[in-house]
Design an enzyme around this catalytic site. Structure first.
Site, PDB file in Angstrom:
ATOM      1  N   ASN A  37      17.456   5.485  13.347  1.00  0.00           N
ATOM      2  CA  ASN A  37      18.757   5.159  12.624  1.00  0.00           C
ATOM      3  C   ASN A  37      18.632   3.453  12.452  1.00  0.00           C
ATOM      4  OD1 ASN A  37      21.256   5.113  11.114  1.00  0.00           O
ATOM      5  ND2 ASN A  37      22.439   4.780  12.881  1.00  0.00           N
ATOM      6  N   GLN A  38      19.023   3.050  11.153  1.00  0.00           N
ATOM      7  CA  GLN A  38      18.989   1.505  11.031  1.00  0.00           C
ATOM      8  C   GLN A  38      20.620   1.215  10.333  1.00  0.00           C
ATOM      9  OE1 GLN A  38      15.737  -0.415  10.668  1.00  0.00           O
ATOM     10  NE2 GLN A  38      15.625   1.362  11.711  1.00  0.00           N
ATOM     11  N   ASP A  68       0.816  -1.259  -0.105  1.00  0.00           N
ATOM     12  CA  ASP A  68       0.121   0.058  -0.148  1.00  0.00           C
ATOM     13  C   ASP A  68       0.900   1.343  -0.100  1.00  0.00           C
ATOM     14  OD1 ASP A  68      -2.205  -1.851   0.390  1.00  0.00           O
ATOM     15  OD2 ASP A  68      -1.958  -1.708   2.632  1.00  0.00           O
ATOM     16  N   ASP A 104      26.969   0.720   9.392  1.00  0.00           N
ATOM     17  CA  ASP A 104      26.263   1.746   9.616  1.00  0.00           C
ATOM     18  C   ASP A 104      26.333   2.909   8.453  1.00  0.00           C
ATOM     19  OD1 ASP A 104      24.674   3.663  11.080  1.00  0.00           O
ATOM     20  OD2 ASP A 104      26.462   4.595  12.146  1.00  0.00           O
ATOM     21  N   GLU A 146     -11.880  -0.159  -2.954  1.00  0.00           N
ATOM     22  CA  GLU A 146     -10.789   0.205  -1.923  1.00  0.00           C
ATOM     23  C   GLU A 146      -9.784   1.364  -2.517  1.00  0.00           C
ATOM     24  OE1 GLU A 146      -8.761  -3.108  -0.351  1.00  0.00           O
ATOM     25  OE2 GLU A 146      -8.291  -3.751  -2.252  1.00  0.00           O
TER      26      GLU A 146
END
Length: 648
Positions: free
Chosen positions: A408-409, A49, A505, A250
């Site tokens: 943060n990922q 979606d 990171d 929808e």
């Protein structure tokens, strides 16, 4: 962590791993987003979606949190949508390299999202939509979502990635909202902020008649609605208006083009359809008013089964980005690639959308190729490792590393032979000198920097030792060579084949010295030879080294004045401010030699007080010694480390 979501992917990584290092050449496979293609947008996890919000040169995609569901024997169930309790967010400046911003834990009822759900009253968060509006002089962000099929909630934030809060503590729209009582499925919101700042919310769907609707009920469900929002975007004004969308099922959508409002939706599957309203496709209506009435005008996006072999529901969002129109939609391409059938699990895609001269919409050609990269990537700026165009074998998860964006990922699940790649990194004619990366590891390994392919030219290798833990972060650097011009850059991971190697990171290249010499100019620190009014010098770390910067205290007309700027010649100079700003926009007035030369210079958020970015402003100066002063226009400004002054 995405490991449960990507069990099969994890197993593939183990299969490739033997008892010794696997050559990079043996591990070039991807899941569904193949090198050179742009669709699906990501394949390291799912996302359904999709809704697109454009802001400050980036497009943000908000998605329902499709996650795989498992039988007791470990096989994959058909999607029951039981996992739609969060909202996944990704963003891009170029439509190929996407940054993973993780999950917003929206639903909070009954301990959902590990008890960290934001909307404590909501048991689900389906089909998100987002908007930005300037309120009290500041950009405010709004995230609307469906609590299953029973109501619409809203969260607010000061940035497009949060942090988010629930301003109401309850649903914004329910069946008790005036004009909503006859809606079968109160879900799938879409939002429009019109040119005058007024907000409108579109929602609804479903077919009356229960399990045995009549042909008339299928053809004219009368279950779509539009509501006018209050100035705060978290309240409703008056009663909802019905949109008489023929054969609606929808998926409300809304956009404005050349003064015409386009309401779009997923056409239902049942009953007898006329040729111009085909089942399962995206139809659209037009109006000269955001509240309607709307007139059916045609259809523009076939069901995903027409393009990708797996069908299911059709969900979309039309948006404009950098002067072109696009449609975001979902398809079961990743689950199809993994399991041979879609099983109802969706992934996001984008293709170009064209309005014809008469205002009608041309049929969209959905495909794996997607959108060509719009802009080159700057490898000399900090790039989050969770930003990539293509990958093999990796996952992402929430990170404890400091200095990154909200929520943060980092890249995790890294095994021997896995890799990530970015498209069209522009190293310039002088090229790169060094490569650095922020990593955390128990085992250790290597990052090979390769150009143009997994087995392409080796520009450098970064050795990653054990840092003492999976969340014990260390920035490492190595020299590189031959990285000039524009290339796809592959970071290939090698190491002990039986263990997860390290977490990743961020990364950044530095330019060769010749570039810095050519640029010229002088750097003036904010804490040296300056006069400070209502501002103070503070200390922090940048690239693991202590630095000083100036912090405006929360008082009016706080200022920093550099007292001894020496210019050999009069003229307009490039003044590059190095600054950090967690969120929002803060403005500064600029004075040279006591005279205001610029009013309200805007400094956009860098995403964290630990992220330092640069903004260049053209400022006139005299020959000889100059003073340059910046003054807050409200009570606060960005943190400033330095200015760099050079000729234009």
């Amino acid at each position: 962590m995405w490991k449960k979501c990507s069990l099969f992917l994890f197993v593939l990584a183990l299969v490739w791993s033997c008892t010794s290092e696997v050559p990079a050449s043996a591990a070039s496979s991807t899941i569904a987003k193949h090198i050179g293609n742009s669709n699906p947008l990501i394949d390291h996890h799912l996302g359904a979606d999709p809704f697109a919000l454009t802001y400050n040169g980036r497009v943000y995609i908000y998605m329902s949190s499709d996650n795989y569901e498992y039988n007791s024997d470990g096989t994959i169930k058909d999607n029951s949508f039981a996992n739609l309790k969060s909202v996944f967010v990704i963003s891009s400046a170029d439509m190929v390299n996407w940054t993973d911003h993780g999950a917003i834990p929206v639903a909070g009822a009954n301990g959902a999202n590990g008890g960290k759900g934001i909307a404590k009253w909501a048991g689900a968060s389906w089909a998100p939509t987002a908007a930005v509006k300037k309120i009290n002089g500041k950009d405010k962000f709004f995230l609307y979502f469906a609590n299953g099929t029973g109501g619409i909630g809203v969260l607010t934030a000061d940035s497009p990635i949060g942090p988010w809060t629930d301003p109401l503590g309850k649903a914004l729209v329910t069946t008790k909202t005036p004009g909503m009582s006859d809606v079968v499925w109160l879900f799938d919101p879409a939002v429009l902020v019109d040119d005058d700042g007024t907000g409108y919310l579109y929602t609804g769907g479903g077919i009356p008649g229960g399990s045995t609707p009549t042909q008339e009920q299928r053809a004219n469900p009368k279950t779509a609605r539009v509501l006018k929002l209050g100035a705060d975007m978290t309240s409703v004004v008056g009663s909802a208006s019905m949109i008489d969308a023929p054969f609606i099922l929808e998926d409300s959508g809304i956009h404005k083009y050349n003064g015409i409002y386009y309401y779009s939706y997923c056409i239902n599957f049942g009953g007898v359809h006329p040729a111009n309203i085909p089942g399962g496709q995206i139809g659209y209506m037009t109006s000269t008013s955001p509240m309607g009435p709307f007139t059916y005008a045609g259809h523009f996006l076939k069901n995903p089964a027409s393009f990708f072999k797996a069908g299911g529901n059709n969900h979309h969002a039309v948006f404009n980005f950098k002067g072109e129109w696009y449609v975001a939609y979902h398809a079961q391409t990743v689950s199809l690639a993994l399991f041979g059938e879609g099983k109802g699990y969706r992934s996001p895609h984008i293709n170009k959308l064209v309005h014809r001269a008469d205002g009608s919409i041309q049929e969209v050609a959905a495909n794996y190729a997607g959108v060509a990269q719009l802009d080159n990537l700057d490898p000399y700026q900090r790039v989050e490792a969770e930003t990539f165009g293509w990958n093999r074998g990796i996952l992402t998860e929430k990170s404890s590393a400091i200095g990154g964006p909200v929520n943060n990922q980092h890249v995790t699940g890294i095994h021997n032979g896995d890799w990530i790649a970015v498209g069209n990194a522009d190293f310039g004619s002088i090229g790169a000198k060094t490569f650095k990366a922020n990593v955390a590891s128990i085992t250790g390994g290597k990052i090979e920097v390769r150009l143009d392919s997994v087995t392409g030219k080796l520009a450098g290798t970064l050795n990653v030792p054990s840092t003492g833990g999976e969340q014990t972060w260390r920035e490492l650097e190595t020299t590189v060579s031959g990285a000039t011009g524009i290339h796809n850059v592959f970071f290939v991971f090698t190491g002990n084949a039986t263990d997860s190697l390290f977490n990743f990171d961020y990364w950044q290249f530095t330019k060769n010295n010749a570039t810095a010499v050519a640029a010229g100019g002088t750097t003036y620190e904010a804490d040296k030879d300056t006069t400070l009014v209502n501002s103070v010098v503070r200390s922090t770390y940048l690239d693991n080294k202590p630095i000083q910067y100036v912090d405006f205290t929360a008082m009016s007309e706080a200022s920093i004045q550099w007292n001894s700027i020496n210019c050999a010649l009069a003229g307009t100079k490039n003044v590059k401010f190095k600054y950090a700003l967690e969120r929002g926009i803060r403005n500064l007035d600029v004075y040279v030699n006591g005279t205001k030369v610029i009013s309200d210079a805007a400094f956009d958020a860098t995403g964290s007080w630990g992220i330092w970015e640069e903004k260049t402003i053209q400022i006139p100066m005299s020959s000889g010694i100059n003073t340059l002063k910046v003054v807050t226009t409200g009570t606060e400004g960005p943190n400033l480390k330095s200015i760099h002054i050079s000729s234009q």
